[in-house]
Design an enzyme around this catalytic site. Structure first.
Site, PDB file in Angstrom:
ATOM      1  N   LYS A  79       0.856  -1.194   0.000  1.00 56.76           N
ATOM      2  CA  LYS A  79       0.000   0.000   0.000  1.00 56.76           C
ATOM      3  C   LYS A  79       0.888   1.239   0.000  1.00 56.76           C
ATOM      4  CE  LYS A  79      -1.948   2.511   3.175  1.00 56.76           C
ATOM      5  NZ  LYS A  79      -1.773   3.828   2.505  1.00 56.76           N
ATOM      6  N   GLU A  93      10.063   0.805  10.565  1.00 54.43           N
ATOM      7  CA  GLU A  93      11.018   1.907  10.353  1.00 54.43           C
ATOM      8  C   GLU A  93      10.242   3.177  10.655  1.00 54.43           C
ATOM      9  OE1 GLU A  93      14.145   1.662   9.007  1.00 54.43           O
ATOM     10  OE2 GLU A  93      14.155  -0.407   8.284  1.00 54.43           O
ATOM     11  N   CYS A 133      13.150  11.050   7.350  1.00 56.72           N
ATOM     12  CA  CYS A 133      13.128  10.532   8.734  1.00 56.72           C
ATOM     13  C   CYS A 133      14.484  10.664   9.411  1.00 56.72           C
ATOM     14  CB  CYS A 133      12.643   9.098   8.739  1.00 56.72           C
ATOM     15  SG  CYS A 133      13.382   8.158   7.449  1.00 56.72           S
ATOM     16  N   GLU A 163       9.293  15.096  16.156  1.00 50.11           N
ATOM     17  CA  GLU A 163       9.731  15.090  14.772  1.00 50.11           C
ATOM     18  C   GLU A 163       8.833  16.063  13.994  1.00 50.11           C
ATOM     19  OE1 GLU A 163       8.817  11.645  12.335  1.00 50.11           O
ATOM     20  OE2 GLU A 163      10.887  11.710  11.667  1.00 50.11           O
TER      21      GLU A 163
HETATM   22  P1  NAD Z   1       1.915   7.588   8.713  1.00 51.93           P
HETATM   23  O1  NAD Z   1       2.397   6.645   9.745  1.00 51.93           O
HETATM   24  O2  NAD Z   1       0.682   8.343   8.957  1.00 51.93           O
HETATM   25  O3  NAD Z   1       1.716   6.856   7.298  1.00 51.93           O
HETATM   26  C1  NAD Z   1       2.612   5.912   6.784  1.00 51.93           C
HETATM   27  C2  NAD Z   1       1.822   4.842   6.057  1.00 51.93           C
HETATM   28  O4  NAD Z   1       1.014   4.146   7.010  1.00 51.93           O
HETATM   29  C3  NAD Z   1       0.865   5.375   4.996  1.00 51.93           C
HETATM   30  O5  NAD Z   1       0.835   4.482   3.908  1.00 51.93           O
HETATM   31  C4  NAD Z   1      -0.477   5.372   5.724  1.00 51.93           C
HETATM   32  O6  NAD Z   1      -1.587   5.287   4.876  1.00 51.93           O
HETATM   33  C5  NAD Z   1      -0.337   4.128   6.571  1.00 51.93           C
HETATM   34  N1  NAD Z   1      -1.219   4.089   7.740  1.00 51.93           N
HETATM   35  C6  NAD Z   1      -1.769   5.128   8.426  1.00 51.93           C
HETATM   36  N2  NAD Z   1      -2.539   4.670   9.427  1.00 51.93           N
HETATM   37  C7  NAD Z   1      -2.483   3.321   9.394  1.00 51.93           C
HETATM   38  C8  NAD Z   1      -3.051   2.284  10.193  1.00 51.93           C
HETATM   39  N3  NAD Z   1      -3.855   2.537  11.219  1.00 51.93           N
HETATM   40  N4  NAD Z   1      -2.746   1.008   9.877  1.00 51.93           N
HETATM   41  C9  NAD Z   1      -1.921   0.721   8.862  1.00 51.93           C
HETATM   42  N5  NAD Z   1      -1.378   1.649   8.059  1.00 51.93           N
HETATM   43  C10 NAD Z   1      -1.631   2.941   8.324  1.00 51.93           C
HETATM   44  O7  NAD Z   1       3.137   8.514   8.473  1.00 51.93           O
HETATM   45  P2  NAD Z   1       3.202   9.794   7.578  1.00 51.93           P
HETATM   46  O8  NAD Z   1       2.880  10.946   8.454  1.00 51.93           O
HETATM   47  O9  NAD Z   1       2.465   9.613   6.325  1.00 51.93           O
HETATM   48  O10 NAD Z   1       4.766   9.745   7.241  1.00 51.93           O
HETATM   49  C11 NAD Z   1       5.696  10.470   7.931  1.00 51.93           C
HETATM   50  C12 NAD Z   1       6.301   9.646   9.033  1.00 51.93           C
HETATM   51  O11 NAD Z   1       6.983   8.517   8.517  1.00 51.93           O
HETATM   52  C13 NAD Z   1       7.352  10.428   9.766  1.00 51.93           C
HETATM   53  O12 NAD Z   1       7.143  10.290  11.145  1.00 51.93           O
HETATM   54  C14 NAD Z   1       8.675   9.792   9.364  1.00 51.93           C
HETATM   55  O13 NAD Z   1       9.705   9.804  10.268  1.00 51.93           O
HETATM   56  C15 NAD Z   1       8.281   8.408   9.072  1.00 51.93           C
HETATM   57  N6  NAD Z   1       9.216   7.860   8.095  1.00 51.93           N
HETATM   58  C16 NAD Z   1      10.141   6.967   8.529  1.00 51.93           C
HETATM   59  C17 NAD Z   1      11.057   6.446   7.648  1.00 51.93           C
HETATM   60  C18 NAD Z   1      12.083   5.438   8.094  1.00 51.93           C
HETATM   61  O14 NAD Z   1      12.736   4.845   7.270  1.00 51.93           O
HETATM   62  N7  NAD Z   1      12.260   5.209   9.349  1.00 51.93           N
HETATM   63  C19 NAD Z   1      11.021   6.807   6.319  1.00 51.93           C
HETATM   64  C20 NAD Z   1      10.058   7.723   5.906  1.00 51.93           C
HETATM   65  C21 NAD Z   1       9.137   8.233   6.814  1.00 51.93           C
END
Ligand code: NAD
Length: 502
Positions: A193, A269, A303, A400
């Protein structure tokens, strides 16, 4: 408008690609969602809708899992030799390179990413990452075990089964291949997804995977929202493992859903608040460049962004003056323009969140040295922003922000630098700038983070494992370590007959 360079450069429609794929990719076919629903994906440069994309929900995920299950249980992919899988993966990598410009444009309009970086870095890198794991596909093997009695025993490294991948929007291309490539090499089948903000390149990659010869059902791509499609993946009884990248809060929900369904293993991650520590023997100009790159690259939506910068008091004044000057000259604007260094934030939600953290920082009593405002009045552009006089317990030092916001700190001793750098719930990355090897070695051993960069930042490569300590998660992407998320170990034991023991 803060300075001349913070104008929004005019938008070019020249590079805007025709959108070819907007449907769910299940079992080798592009399909509408079962509900018939679709959602809008928005261009953050203009705040206008690019197109509508089919919205996958629980029932679509279920259909995709069924296809992946059949492909795993009786399809050719897990049964091929590693070198046969590798050949197809290599072909996919070639096709990605052949379509470089079109895919780069998709990530630019969908995510506000710099077109030149997508073209020169992100997309060539994932072609190379696919080839790296293709090279590993025929080298996955177990070991012969030592037995204390007369048994012949060995291990098999078997693909874990149907994998669910849930990825964020900040690196739509990198995240897709960081998950998919090792899982394919291991012989798994999967449902991915993409983030709801950036579904377009993932669907293009799905199309190319089919051209490359990846069999139907092996890779399924379901655009949709987290609380519906994402949740359906993490709680699905027929998905054998989940690999997630995103925020810490969502990571917790994914782990909970896995625990409450079929106890599938998860790898997470998550977020970061990474320190960059600059010692007083550093070349100040180079350190300034590194610090700006560390926080402004990909508009701070990284991130591992170096959002906390610790500077030794001996060079602090000079560093502060120079970093502010250079930050004011940073070029914010249309990410298709090759002169631009920073495009728009991904969406309205992220844009509002960053601006509200900036306001909070001011209210908390930190000093705003530069930036802090929106650029222009259309598109989600924000000025490069730097705070000083930041206290370690302030929200802007702990949370963050995921935007172009640097917090600056002054330190006196190496012990103080280490203590402050570790004063965070996160542990994704850290940077050290010094010519002194003893300092570099001492600090890198004492920082609790998954990757430490000495005199560089954002140095990633296919072979460098990457992932979090503490609340930045667990499990590693990249490197051969990542293969093990998609494999399980089976011991096979046979007696050796005519033995006095039997
Ligand atoms: P998010 O956690 O809201 O979304 C990430 C993904 O999870 C999306 O595809 C979203 O649709 C999905 N998601 C949301 N709610 C869900 C649920 N209840 N169950 C399953 N999936 C769900 O994060 P975001 O705000 O879109 O992205 C930014 C965050 O991601 C930041 O905190 C950043 O640090 C982190 N990030 C981490 C890395 C890493 O490698 N560690 C890389 C990129 C981003």
């Amino acid at each position: 408008m803060a300075s001349l360079s913070h104008h929004v450069h005019p938008h070019s429609s020249l590079n805007t690609p025709t959108i070819k794929f907007t449907k769910l990719f299940i079992n080798g076919q592009f399909l509408d969602s079962i509900s018939g629903r679709a959602f809008e994906t928005v261009d953050p440069r203009t705040e206008e809708v690019i197109t509508e994309v089919a919205e996958g929900t629980e029932e679509d995920v279920d259909l995709a899992v069924k296809a992946a299950r059949v492909a795993f249980d009786s399809g050719p992919w897990p049964r091929m030799t590693g070198s046969e899988r590798a050949k197809i993966m290599m072909r996919w990598a070639d096709l990605i390179e052949e379509n470089l410009e079109e895919i780069a444009a998709l990530d630019t309009i969908d995510g506000g990413k710099l077109y030149t970086s997508c073209k020169a870095v992100d997309i060539p890198h994932v072609a190379s990452l696919l080839r790296y794991y293709a090279g590993a596909a025929d080298k996955i093997h177990g070991e012969v075990l030592k037995s204390s009695r007369n048994f012949h025993a060995y291990t098999l490294m078997e693909p874990i089964g149907v994998v669910g991948h849930i990825i964020p929007w900040n690196f739509p291309t990198h995240m897709f291949f960081a998950k998919v490539s090792p899982a394919l090499a291991a012989g798994c089948t999967m449902v991915l997804k993409p983030a709801e903000q950036t579904p377009l390149s993932a669907l293009f990659y799905a199309y190319l995977s089919q051209l490359a010869g990846i069999p139907d059902g092996v890779l399924n791509v379901i655009p949709g929202f987290g609380r519906t499609a994402g949740a359906a993946i993490s709680s699905h009884m027929n998905i054998d493992a989940v690999s997630f990248t995103g925020s810490t809060e969502t990571g917790r929900r994914v782990m909970q859903a896995a625990a409450m369904s079929n106890l599938k293993p998860v790898s997470l991650e998550l977020g970061g608040k990474s320190p960059l520590i600059i010692f007083n023997d550093a070349d100040v100009d180079r350190a300034v460049d590194l610090a700006l790159f560390g926080i402004l690259c990909n508009k701070g939506e990284v991130c591992v962004a170096s959002s906390r910068v610790y500077v030794h008091e001996g060079i602090y004044e000079e560093f502060e003056k120079k970093v502010v000057e250079k930050s004011k000259a940073w070029v914010v604007g249309d990410p298709f323009d090759p002169k631009v260094q920073q495009g728009p934030q991904v969406d309205k939600k992220q844009f509002d969140k960053i601006l509200s953290y900036i306001e909070h920082g001011k209210r908390e009593g930190a000093t705003l040295l530069t930036g802090g405002k929106r650029v222009g009045n259309k598109g989600y552009y924000i000025e490069p922003t730097i705070f000083t006089n930041v206290k370690e317990d302030m929200l802007i030092a702990q949370d963050e922000i995921f935007g172009p916001v640097m917090t600056l700190f002054k330190f006196k001793s190496i012990e103080e630098a280490i203590r402050s750098a570790n004063n965070t719930r996160y542990g994704l990355a850290a940077g050290i700038v010094t010519k002194n090897l003893d300092i570099a070695n001492t600090v890198s051993r004492n920082i609790r983070a998954g990757i430490v960069w000495i005199n560089c930042y954002f140095a990633f490569d296919n072979d460098f494992p990457y992932g979090g300590y503490k609340m930045s998660g667990f499990g590693r992407d990249y490197g051969l370590h990542a293969l093990h998320k998609y494999l399980q170990v089976k011991s096979v034991v046979t007696p050796i007959y005519n033995s006095p023991w039997l």
